[in-house]
Enzyme design. Structure first.
Site, PDB file in Angstrom:
ATOM      1  CG  HIS A   8      47.231  34.525  25.564  1.00  0.00           C
ATOM      2  ND1 HIS A   8      48.322  33.655  25.759  1.00  0.00           N
ATOM      3  CD2 HIS A   8      47.540  35.797  25.968  1.00  0.00           C
ATOM      4  CE1 HIS A   8      49.421  34.445  26.087  1.00  0.00           C
ATOM      5  NE2 HIS A   8      48.859  35.741  26.359  1.00  0.00           N
ATOM      6  CD  GLU A   9      45.650  38.989  26.091  1.00  0.00           C
ATOM      7  OE1 GLU A   9      45.944  39.619  27.241  1.00  0.00           O
ATOM      8  OE2 GLU A   9      46.409  39.001  25.349  1.00  0.00           O
TER       9      GLU A   9
ATOM     10  CG  HIS B  54      47.703  37.777  30.533  1.00  0.00           C
ATOM     11  ND1 HIS B  54      49.027  37.466  31.338  1.00  0.00           N
ATOM     12  CD2 HIS B  54      48.105  37.587  29.481  1.00  0.00           C
ATOM     13  CE1 HIS B  54      49.892  37.437  30.339  1.00  0.00           C
ATOM     14  NE2 HIS B  54      49.517  37.625  29.022  1.00  0.00           N
TER      15      HIS B  54
ATOM     16  CG  HIS C 242      48.981  35.584  37.188  1.00  0.00           C
ATOM     17  ND1 HIS C 242      50.060  35.588  36.156  1.00  0.00           N
ATOM     18  CD2 HIS C 242      49.371  35.398  38.243  1.00  0.00           C
ATOM     19  CE1 HIS C 242      51.239  35.664  37.205  1.00  0.00           C
ATOM     20  NE2 HIS C 242      50.768  35.242  38.453  1.00  0.00           N
TER      21      HIS C 242
END
Length: 681
Positions: free
Chosen positions: A469-470, A473, A476
């Site tokens: 998940h991290e 980020h 991104h």
């Protein structure tokens, strides 16, 4: 020695010169940075030339570079490796920086100049036009159009709130450290693996408690160990310690702060012309109104609560069975994770604890997380031990594209420590933008207990999910290619920013990714396909609990920020919280909210105030995107390139829902989310 913040870093990728940075450098850099920034704004507002995009918006984007350099490094330090100096300075800086921000955002001349450019925005190209629109919307929402008396009152509110939210965070860190649970005997930790017990012993030794075992607390209500500990009393101690944070009399009591923060936010919203703080926040998010948020949350709450009750009945039966001839205890919150694992094993023959030997941290990172990114996007990762990071445990990796061109640096900080706040997150140390020629440096922080020397770091299933998940980020932040600093990386709407990271979780169990990293750390054998198949078959298991605990926190956040300035003041946090959960049918004692108010960092110190709904809001887009990937061949370069170009690569330079529609070919549909969470019945 010259203050290292007074000039751009000479290091590769602009990596901050951490080897040269000392605590005494921060304050002078903040002072000079604010002074420079105000002088640059004064040059814009003092110009006698007619406002143009170049002399107003571009000049505004170029301003404040010293302040930006010191802020990113300092707040990363304050989160990941704080000390008494940074803690004190952070509290001191909070009102000063709030006042500094208000001086700029509430400047009537600057607002008028931006407004003039806004009126003529039709002649601008799309990214320039969007920049003007975002500035004008944000300054309007922030109160730039208020009268001088109202602006003075607004500034006072903002300074008070910045002080209180900073104090909330510091109280929570102190409470989390203070309430770490000390065990005298390893037998009390039966069910944990060798590495986990070693980590508890090491944590105790670091606190001057040799021979004992310390279980440090995580940010959310539950704890990963609750699923494994056979000793019910040990589980209870951990759960009760977790829920006590900020809820005890003393200097770190967060209850008065919760009441004052929500009161001031309601007053500020009224001053700005909004009925509630939730209305103020959502007005500049993709949701637009709190009613739209409530419609989604309420649609999910009732079926989630029903599913949780069905699950609870099965767990109670399992608890009675395990009690044998003894009187079966009532299922409590600290029993849920442990008993649900027993039921999962009985119904699906799945024991997630069996997966841990296959989740050695280094393999997960290199052969899982990095491997999936290479397969999708063609990027490669090379560790750079020659580049000094902010902490010895924070490792630096160079990221390059398939053609060898530079993408940026990725900093990976895995382990928990008392100086690090709880949870997991991504930060940008250097945010890419074409205007200033900035490259990109991003960080990921997790809080995994560090085992003793020579022992492997074995991750839980949830910790592997969190890492994927991290890293979403981080991608991104790494991939966005924009012109202006305002749009860099993850600087997009708060209720959209979780979407790319949630999508990246899908690759954790994607067959070719899992097969590449899920290898037993001692035997080298791959994780049995049968184990994975059983896990996938049980994907909907315990979703009633998972959805309910999340929605409890999201709706609690909305309840606090649905208060109006003229309402009867709330005087008791626990009473308010109980009533808010009962109102939506989520007041099940066995399923406490993921965060209770006094340790709800997202909403009272983390910038997600009236915005914790963002995770489920973004998950609508996520589930629909996962469906698209499955329909279009999954883990392919073509799919990765499309997602990178049309979503990750645009950063915040485009309306996010337009970017999603550009990628998906239509607006998002909720059906895939309802299917995923078992809420269609």
């Amino acid at each position: 020695m010259t203050n290292p913040f007074f000039a751009p870093s000479p290091l590769e990728y602009g990596l901050p010169p951490f080897a040269d940075i000392r605590d005494e450098h921060y304050r002078p850099a903040f002072e000079q940075g604010m002074a420079e920034h105000l002088a640059e704004i004064a040059a814009i507002t003092g110009s006698t030339d007619a406002p143009t995009f170049e002399n107003t918006l571009v000049a505004l984007e170029r301003a404040g570079q010293t302040l930006s350099r010191v802020s990113t490094v300092f707040y990363n330090k304050a989160s990941a490796d704080s000390n008494t100096v940074t803690n004190a300075l952070e509290e001191e800086l909070a009102p000063l920086l709030a006042a500094h921000s208000d001086t700029i955002r509430l400047d009537p001349v600057l607002y008028a100049r931006i407004g003039s450019v806004y009126e003529g925005r039709g002649a601008l190209d799309p990214e320039d036009r969007y920049l003007v629109e975002r500035y004008y919307a944000e300054l309007t929402q922030a109160g730039a159009g208020l009268g001088e008396l109202e602006k003075a009152q607004l500034t006072e509110y903002n300074q008070l709130l910045s002080t209180l939210t900073t104090r909330f965070e510091k109280n929570l860190l102190a409470e989390t450290n203070d309430l770490a649970v000390v065990f005298d005997d390893a037998a009390e930790l039966d069910g944990l693996g060798e590495g986990e017990i070693s980590a508890a012993a090491q944590a105790a030794a670091e606190r001057g408690l040799p021979g004992k075992y310390v279980v440090t607390l995580v940010l959310f209500t539950g704890h990963p160990y609750l699923a494994s500990l056979t000793n019910r009393a040990s589980r209870r101690r951990i759960m009760e310690a977790s829920r006590a944070r900020g809820n005890r009399a003393g200097e770190h009591d967060n209850r008065p702060l919760v009441l004052e923060i929500t009161r001031l936010r309601a007053l500020r919203a009224a001053l700005l012309g909004f009925s509630t703080h939730a209305a103020f926040v959502t007005s500049d998010e993709t949701a637009k109104t709190p009613e739209a948020v409530d419609e989604l949350l309420q649609r999910l709450a009732a079926p989630a609560a029903r599913n949780a009750l069905r699950e609870q009945s099965a767990l109670q039966a399992e608890l009675a069975l395990s009690a044998a001839n003894a009187d079966a205890p009532e299922l409590e919150a600290w029993d849920w994770a442990f008993t649900s694992e027993a039921v999962r094993k009985a119904e699906f023959d799945v024991d997630t604890a069996q997966m841990r030997p296959y989740f050695e941290a280094e393999r997960v990172l290199r052969d899982g997380v990095f491997f999936a990114a290479t397969a999708l996007y063609g990027v490669t990762f090379t560790e750079r031990p020659d580049l000094v990071s902010y902490h010895p445990e924070a490792r630096v990796f160079e990221v390059r594209d398939e053609d060898g061109s530079a993408v940026g640096l990725y900093v990976y900080d895995l382990y928990t420590r008392d100086s690090k706040r709880g949870g997991a997150w991504m930060n940008s140390l250097i945010a890419q933008n074409g205007l200033l020629g900035h490259p990109v440096v991003v960080t990921n922080n997790l809080n995994v207990p560090k085992p003793g020397a020579g022992l492997p770091t074995l991750l839980t299933f949830d910790e592997v999910t969190t890492l994927f998940h991290e890293f979403g980020h981080a991608l991104h932040g790494l991939f966005a290619r924009v012109t202006y600093p305002k749009f860099a990386g993850t600087r997009t709407f708060r209720d959209f920013v979780e979407f790319p990271s949630q999508v990246n979780e899908m690759w954790m169990l994607w067959p070719e990714v899992l097969a590449n990293y899920a290898v037993h750390h001692t035997t080298g054998e791959p994780m049995p396909e049968s184990l994975v198949a059983k896990l996938q078959a049980s994907a909907g298991f315990n979703q009633g609990f998972a959805t309910s605990e999340y929605l409890g926190a999201a709706l609690l956040d909305q309840a606090w920020h649905g208060l109006r300035a003229g309402d009867e003041p709330v005087t008791d946090v626990a009473v308010f919280e109980a009533a808010a959960l009962a109102a939506v049918g989520l007041d099940n004692p066995a399923v406490p909210p993921r965060y209770s108010s006094t340790y709800f960092a997202h909403t009272f110190s983390g910038g997600y105030d009236a915005g914790y709904y963002s995770y489920i809001w973004s998950e609508v887009l996520d589930a629909d995107t996962v469906a698209w990937f499955r329909e279009n061949g999954g883990l392919t370069r073509a799919n990765g390139d499309r997602f990178r170009a049309r979503l990750l690569g645009v950063g915040g330079s485009k309306d996010p829902l337009e970017a999603f529609a550009d990628f998906r070919g239509r607006a998002a549909e909720i059906g895939p989310l309802l299917d995923r969470r078992g809420l269609n019945d």
